[in-house]
Design a protein around this motif. Structure first.
Motif, PDB file in Angstrom:
ATOM      1  N   ASP A  63      -3.922   0.714  -1.640  1.00  0.00           N
ATOM      2  CA  ASP A  63      -5.383   0.634  -1.565  1.00  0.00           C
ATOM      3  C   ASP A  63      -5.857  -0.804  -1.397  1.00  0.00           C
ATOM      4  OD1 ASP A  63      -5.604   3.389  -1.975  1.00  0.00           O
ATOM      5  OD2 ASP A  63      -5.546   3.142  -4.161  1.00  0.00           O
ATOM      6  N   TYR A  64      -4.954  -1.749  -1.563  1.00  0.00           N
ATOM      7  CA  TYR A  64      -5.317  -3.168  -1.501  1.00  0.00           C
ATOM      8  C   TYR A  64      -4.450  -3.866  -0.445  1.00  0.00           C
ATOM      9  CZ  TYR A  64      -6.682  -1.537  -6.119  1.00  0.00           C
ATOM     10  OH  TYR A  64      -7.182  -0.795  -7.160  1.00  0.00           O
ATOM     11  N   ASN A  65      -5.086  -4.382   0.585  1.00  0.00           N
ATOM     12  CA  ASN A  65      -4.336  -5.002   1.673  1.00  0.00           C
ATOM     13  C   ASN A  65      -4.725  -6.456   1.924  1.00  0.00           C
ATOM     14  OD1 ASN A  65      -2.729  -2.713   2.383  1.00  0.00           O
ATOM     15  ND2 ASN A  65      -4.546  -1.796   3.323  1.00  0.00           N
ATOM     16  N   GLU A  66      -5.447  -7.059   0.970  1.00  0.00           N
ATOM     17  CA  GLU A  66      -5.778  -8.473   1.125  1.00  0.00           C
ATOM     18  C   GLU A  66      -4.496  -9.302   0.994  1.00  0.00           C
ATOM     19  OE1 GLU A  66      -7.152  -6.425  -0.931  1.00  0.00           O
ATOM     20  OE2 GLU A  66      -9.307  -6.280  -0.483  1.00  0.00           O
ATOM     21  N   ILE A  67      -4.377 -10.330   1.823  1.00  0.00           N
ATOM     22  CA  ILE A  67      -3.164 -11.141   1.854  1.00  0.00           C
ATOM     23  C   ILE A  67      -2.822 -11.708   0.471  1.00  0.00           C
ATOM     24  CG2 ILE A  67      -2.091 -13.232   2.789  1.00  0.00           C
ATOM     25  CD1 ILE A  67      -2.220 -10.962   4.762  1.00  0.00           C
ATOM     26  N   SER A  68      -3.841 -12.172  -0.242  1.00  0.00           N
ATOM     27  CA  SER A  68      -3.613 -12.777  -1.558  1.00  0.00           C
ATOM     28  C   SER A  68      -3.028 -11.775  -2.541  1.00  0.00           C
ATOM     29  CB  SER A  68      -4.919 -13.350  -2.110  1.00  0.00           C
ATOM     30  OG  SER A  68      -5.900 -12.327  -2.240  1.00  0.00           O
ATOM     31  N   ILE A  69      -3.391 -10.490  -2.371  1.00  0.00           N
ATOM     32  CA  ILE A  69      -2.867  -9.437  -3.255  1.00  0.00           C
ATOM     33  C   ILE A  69      -1.493  -8.975  -2.778  1.00  0.00           C
ATOM     34  CG2 ILE A  69      -3.240  -7.079  -4.089  1.00  0.00           C
ATOM     35  CD1 ILE A  69      -6.214  -7.586  -3.991  1.00  0.00           C
ATOM     36  N   VAL A  70      -1.340  -8.825  -1.464  1.00  0.00           N
ATOM     37  CA  VAL A  70      -0.074  -8.350  -0.893  1.00  0.00           C
ATOM     38  C   VAL A  70       1.089  -9.231  -1.327  1.00  0.00           C
ATOM     39  CG1 VAL A  70       1.234  -8.070   1.245  1.00  0.00           C
ATOM     40  CG2 VAL A  70      -1.116  -7.188   1.085  1.00  0.00           C
ATOM     41  N   PHE A  71       0.894 -10.538  -1.280  1.00  0.00           N
ATOM     42  CA  PHE A  71       2.002 -11.460  -1.543  1.00  0.00           C
ATOM     43  C   PHE A  71       1.948 -12.078  -2.945  1.00  0.00           C
ATOM     44  CE2 PHE A  71       1.705 -11.405   3.131  1.00  0.00           C
ATOM     45  CZ  PHE A  71       3.007 -10.986   3.412  1.00  0.00           C
ATOM     46  N   SER A  72       1.282 -11.395  -3.857  1.00  0.00           N
ATOM     47  CA  SER A  72       1.345 -11.813  -5.264  1.00  0.00           C
ATOM     48  C   SER A  72       2.456 -11.032  -5.955  1.00  0.00           C
ATOM     49  CB  SER A  72       0.003 -11.590  -5.955  1.00  0.00           C
ATOM     50  OG  SER A  72      -0.351 -10.221  -5.933  1.00  0.00           O
ATOM     51  N   ASP A  73       2.922 -11.550  -7.070  1.00  0.00           N
ATOM     52  CA  ASP A  73       4.003 -10.916  -7.860  1.00  0.00           C
ATOM     53  C   ASP A  73       5.334 -10.836  -7.115  1.00  0.00           C
ATOM     54  OD1 ASP A  73       2.218 -10.642  -9.873  1.00  0.00           O
ATOM     55  OD2 ASP A  73       2.218  -8.452  -9.936  1.00  0.00           O
ATOM     56  N   LEU A  74       5.553 -11.733  -6.153  1.00  0.00           N
ATOM     57  CA  LEU A  74       6.834 -11.731  -5.445  1.00  0.00           C
ATOM     58  C   LEU A  74       7.978 -12.239  -6.310  1.00  0.00           C
ATOM     59  CD1 LEU A  74       5.927 -12.944  -1.823  1.00  0.00           C
ATOM     60  CD2 LEU A  74       6.396 -10.624  -2.627  1.00  0.00           C
TER      61      LEU A  74
END
Length: 277
Positions: free
Chosen positions: A137-148
């Motif tokens: 449901d969340y596709n913002e870049i900052s969210i996508v590549f967090s918690d890597l």
């Protein structure tokens, strides 16, 4: 480095069982995507697992690395078999006669461990990214590549576990016995925890001491992700329970597993150096 990897590649690819296990491992990693297809009805309630948020960014990095780590036993079998075949086929002796030093021999095995762990991490990253793009449901870049950091923990966990298996393969020489020893060690860690908490120290202290042991320290790198799900949290709230766990990957947990990795590789080399082949 390239020469050492080529030697290991030839050995693995010429082993039918190793080829099968490696392919099966990556097929199982891909099968994580099948979780999205789990859908069933309970009376008027329709349950679709993908709708529960397991593939939402950034939670998917936690969930998929935890599930993928379960399949690491397939490559563990490959690694202990790899060492067993060295003794059975006497290729280790032939490699040393042909000019390969014992240090280079161990280096070739550790490089194989790094390659297995590295490819597995990239594979999980790609599968997770695709699933997330499809279902999150969340596709913002900052969210996508967090918690890597869960991917880093996954890589370190595999390197540590495979290094332990490499050491057991050298120590025991037979793959079946090495895997048996691995199971016994896992049970032994639980027995040590029970004895410490029951007789010697408090249960809280025993839990801390247990977290320092090899397999437990590797397991602690990626905590279970299921209690993070909104559905689980809602059920807990309804029965008056509150789930407050620390799911983050901590630097000292990574440092501990890396420490065990260095120790296992050093012990593997020390054992091989002293052993008459």
């Amino acid at each position: 480095m390239k020469r050492l990897l080529q030697i290991e590649y030839i050995k693995l690819w010429n082993s039918r069982s190793s080829r099968f296990l490696i392919v099966a491992y990556f097929v199982l990693l891909t099968s994580i995507a099948l979780i999205a297809a789990i859908k069933f009805d309970i009376g008027p309630i329709e349950f679709h697992l993908a709708d529960q948020g397991i593939f939402n960014f950034p939670y998917i990095w936690h969930f998929n690395t935890f599930v993928a780590a379960i399949f690491k036993l397939f490559l563990a079998i490959v690694i202990v078999s790899m060492m067993s075949n060295e003794y059975t086929n006497k290729t280790i002796k032939q490699n040393l006669i042909d000019g390969l030093s014992k240090k280079e021999f161990i280096a070739s095995k550790f490089l194989t461990v790094l390659v297995f762990a590295g490819i597995s991490t990239v594979f999980v990253f790609v599968v997770s990214l695709i699933l997330g793009m499809m279902y999150s449901d969340y596709n913002e870049i900052s969210i996508v590549f967090s918690d890597l950091e869960f991917l880093l923990a996954f890589f370190v966990k595999l390197v540590g576990f495979f290094s332990f298996c490499l050491f057991l393969g050298i120590l025991v020489k037979r793959s079946a016995f090495a895997l048996g020893f691995l199971i016994i060690w896992a049970i032994l860690e639980q027995v040590i925890f029970g004895l410490l908490g029951w007789k010697l120290v408090s249960w809280d202290t025993a839990k801390i001491l247990k977290s320092l042991l090899p397999l437990e320290s590797m397991a602690n790198l990626i905590k279970e992700p299921f209690s993070r799900l909104n559905a689980v949290q809602s059920v807990a709230d309804q029965i008056g329970e509150r789930i407050e766990l620390n799911y983050h990957v901590h630097w000292y947990e990574i440092a501990l597993v890396l420490g065990w990795t260095v120790l296992f590789i050093y012990l593997s080399y020390a054992l091989l150096r002293k052993r008459d082949l």
